[in-house]
Design a protein around this motif. Structure first.
Motif, PDB file in Angstrom:
ATOM      1  N   LYS A 143     -15.827   0.205   8.163  1.00  0.00           N
ATOM      2  CA  LYS A 143     -14.417   0.516   7.895  1.00  0.00           C
ATOM      3  C   LYS A 143     -13.522  -0.631   8.358  1.00  0.00           C
ATOM      4  CE  LYS A 143     -14.764   5.576   8.109  1.00  0.00           C
ATOM      5  NZ  LYS A 143     -14.383   6.800   8.868  1.00  0.00           N
ATOM      6  N   ARG A 144     -13.863  -1.205   9.511  1.00  0.00           N
ATOM      7  CA  ARG A 144     -13.074  -2.317  10.030  1.00  0.00           C
ATOM      8  C   ARG A 144     -13.181  -3.525   9.098  1.00  0.00           C
ATOM      9  NH1 ARG A 144     -15.289  -2.445  14.477  1.00  0.00           N
ATOM     10  NH2 ARG A 144     -16.624  -4.277  14.343  1.00  0.00           N
ATOM     11  N   GLN A 188      -9.675  -6.013   2.394  1.00  0.00           N
ATOM     12  CA  GLN A 188      -8.517  -5.697   1.565  1.00  0.00           C
ATOM     13  C   GLN A 188      -7.335  -6.600   1.896  1.00  0.00           C
ATOM     14  OE1 GLN A 188      -7.594  -1.413   1.469  1.00  0.00           O
ATOM     15  NE2 GLN A 188      -9.726  -1.016   1.998  1.00  0.00           N
ATOM     16  N   HIS A 203      -4.719   0.163  12.965  1.00  0.00           N
ATOM     17  CA  HIS A 203      -5.853  -0.758  13.128  1.00  0.00           C
ATOM     18  C   HIS A 203      -5.414  -2.202  12.895  1.00  0.00           C
ATOM     19  CE1 HIS A 203      -8.690   2.406  13.761  1.00  0.00           C
ATOM     20  NE2 HIS A 203      -8.553   2.922  12.552  1.00  0.00           N
ATOM     21  N   LEU A 204      -4.506  -2.404  11.941  1.00  0.00           N
ATOM     22  CA  LEU A 204      -4.020  -3.753  11.669  1.00  0.00           C
ATOM     23  C   LEU A 204      -3.190  -4.288  12.836  1.00  0.00           C
ATOM     24  CD1 LEU A 204      -3.102  -3.457   7.889  1.00  0.00           C
ATOM     25  CD2 LEU A 204      -4.892  -4.895   8.891  1.00  0.00           C
ATOM     26  N   PHE A 254      -0.955   5.213   4.801  1.00  0.00           N
ATOM     27  CA  PHE A 254      -1.431   3.999   5.472  1.00  0.00           C
ATOM     28  C   PHE A 254      -1.060   3.941   6.947  1.00  0.00           C
ATOM     29  CE2 PHE A 254      -2.707  -0.567   4.952  1.00  0.00           C
ATOM     30  CZ  PHE A 254      -3.814  -0.326   4.152  1.00  0.00           C
ATOM     31  N   GLN A 296       0.826  -1.201   0.000  1.00  0.00           N
ATOM     32  CA  GLN A 296       0.000   0.000   0.000  1.00  0.00           C
ATOM     33  C   GLN A 296       0.869   1.265   0.000  1.00  0.00           C
ATOM     34  OE1 GLN A 296      -3.480   0.051  -0.256  1.00  0.00           O
ATOM     35  NE2 GLN A 296      -3.040  -2.093  -0.725  1.00  0.00           N
ATOM     36  N   GLN A 332      -4.466   2.950   9.018  1.00  0.00           N
ATOM     37  CA  GLN A 332      -4.795   1.557   8.718  1.00  0.00           C
ATOM     38  C   GLN A 332      -3.807   0.601   9.388  1.00  0.00           C
ATOM     39  OE1 GLN A 332      -4.550   4.056   6.613  1.00  0.00           O
ATOM     40  NE2 GLN A 332      -6.120   4.001   5.020  1.00  0.00           N
ATOM     41  N   ASN A 378     -13.937  -3.461   5.881  1.00  0.00           N
ATOM     42  CA  ASN A 378     -13.313  -3.168   4.587  1.00  0.00           C
ATOM     43  C   ASN A 378     -11.803  -3.368   4.637  1.00  0.00           C
ATOM     44  OD1 ASN A 378     -15.078  -2.452   2.405  1.00  0.00           O
ATOM     45  ND2 ASN A 378     -15.738  -0.684   3.600  1.00  0.00           N
ATOM     46  N   LEU A 379     -11.183  -2.975   5.747  1.00  0.00           N
ATOM     47  CA  LEU A 379      -9.740  -3.129   5.868  1.00  0.00           C
ATOM     48  C   LEU A 379      -9.353  -4.609   5.867  1.00  0.00           C
ATOM     49  CD1 LEU A 379      -6.982  -1.816   6.231  1.00  0.00           C
ATOM     50  CD2 LEU A 379      -7.399  -1.772   8.708  1.00  0.00           C
TER      51      LEU A 379
END
Length: 333
Positions: A80-81, A87, A40-41, A34, A27, A37, A83-84
């Protein structure tokens, strides 16, 4: 646009840490910062560490546990959670790993009550004049990028993400076409540009891409990389104010995406006024806009007939059986 001096780095230690790190690296390689994101990851990585997860695998049960709704959580936060993780799963599958990808019903936004704002010809003229006169700066490309970017959204009916992700190689300045790849629905398409837009792209490219590589982003900040959605959103709101087009606030519009809606409605209006056989022409609009099927484009038939009452009879005569009623669910076009 403020460019971070460095990326935020996190440590990952779960059985899928290698996949997460590679995903983040990819990304960032294509221009995304990023940072949020990645944060969150890291939380997801810690969650995975507490589960009995096989190495480099993303099981369905684990994914569903993570994306399940939480107490007092807004739907947008859950989406959003999801969708991440979707991906991440797509990245893993593409690279030969086993991963569960959440269905679109989980990751797609609930169709809003928002009615798209359809710009008049006069408003478009004022808006584009405003973008042409954004303050110039030797340290920024924004005054060069905005006039071309927003004309491209309207003139080619693009989603804003499709415009932002264009690379130099995707804009054929000889043939006058745009190659739209890796779209929202995974469909690629080739779009012809009007001569006036093509000339603006050539002028822009001469000023911005004298020493660029084919893989560089077409709409690139002076420091390289890719403009964020927020950067173009700020240019959009500034242009709205200068054009004296009232902005109702978040969720009320006008929005950047309404340029795409306006393209479709104006196209249908022109066809109707010119007595074009819409039955034959309509499928071309669906393909041009990258819709997965005709149902995704039918929404514009209702919108056109509601906004321009004088052509309702013409549309109803040809499409009375497919024009959706108000409130019907439709793809976020």
């Amino acid at each position: 646009m403020k460019i971070p001096e460095k990326y935020m780095e996190f440590t990952f230690s779960s059985p899928i840490s290698e996949c997460i790190e590679k995903f983040i690296a990819q990304q960032r390689a294509i221009g995304f910062v990023f940072n949020d994101q990645s944060k969150h990851l890291r939380s997801f990585d810690r969650f995975v560490s507490t589960q009995n997860c096989p190495p480099n695998t993303l099981p369905k049960e684990l994914v569903n546990m993570w994306i399940d709704s939480r107490p007092n959580e807004k739907p947008t936060t859950q989406r959003k959670r999801a969708n991440l993780i979707k991906q991440l799963g797509q990245f893993m599958v593409k690279n030969g790993y086993e991963a569960y990808i959440p269905p679109i019903t989980v990751t797609r936004a609930i169709p809003p009550d928002y009615i798209p704002y359809i710009y008049t010809n006069e408003e478009l003229a004022r808006f584009f004049t405003a973008t042409d006169n954004l303050p110039r700066s030797s340290a920024s490309n924004r005054s060069l990028a905005a006039p071309v970017f927003f004309r491209m959204l309207y003139g080619c009916g693009l989603r804003e993400s499709e415009g932002r992700k264009l690379r130099v190689r995707d804009v054929d300045l000889e043939k006058g076409t745009l190659a739209i790849n890796a779209t929202k629905l995974g469909k690629s398409r080739l779009i012809p540009m009007a001569p006036s837009l093509l000339q603006r792209c050539r002028d822009y490219s001469r000023q911005v891409h004298k020493h660029s590589n084919p893989d560089d982003f077409f709409f690139a900040p002076s420091k390289g990389g890719m403009y964020s959605r927020g950067a173009f959103l700020r240019m959009f709101h500034e242009s709205l104010r200068k054009a004296k087009i009232p902005y109702g606030g978040k969720g009320k519009g006008p929005r950047m995406h309404d340029m795409r809606h306006t393209f479709a409605v104006h196209c249908l209006r022109k066809w109707s006024q010119n007595s074009t056989d819409i039955t034959t022409a309509f499928p071309y609009l669906a393909v041009y806009m990258g819709h997965c099927d005709l149902r995704s484009s039918q929404y514009y038939l209702r919108l056109t007939s509601e906004l321009f009452e004088h052509i309702t009879d013409s549309l109803n005569e040809q499409f009375s059986d497919v024009i959706p009623k108000a409130g019907d669910v439709y793809e976020n076009n």
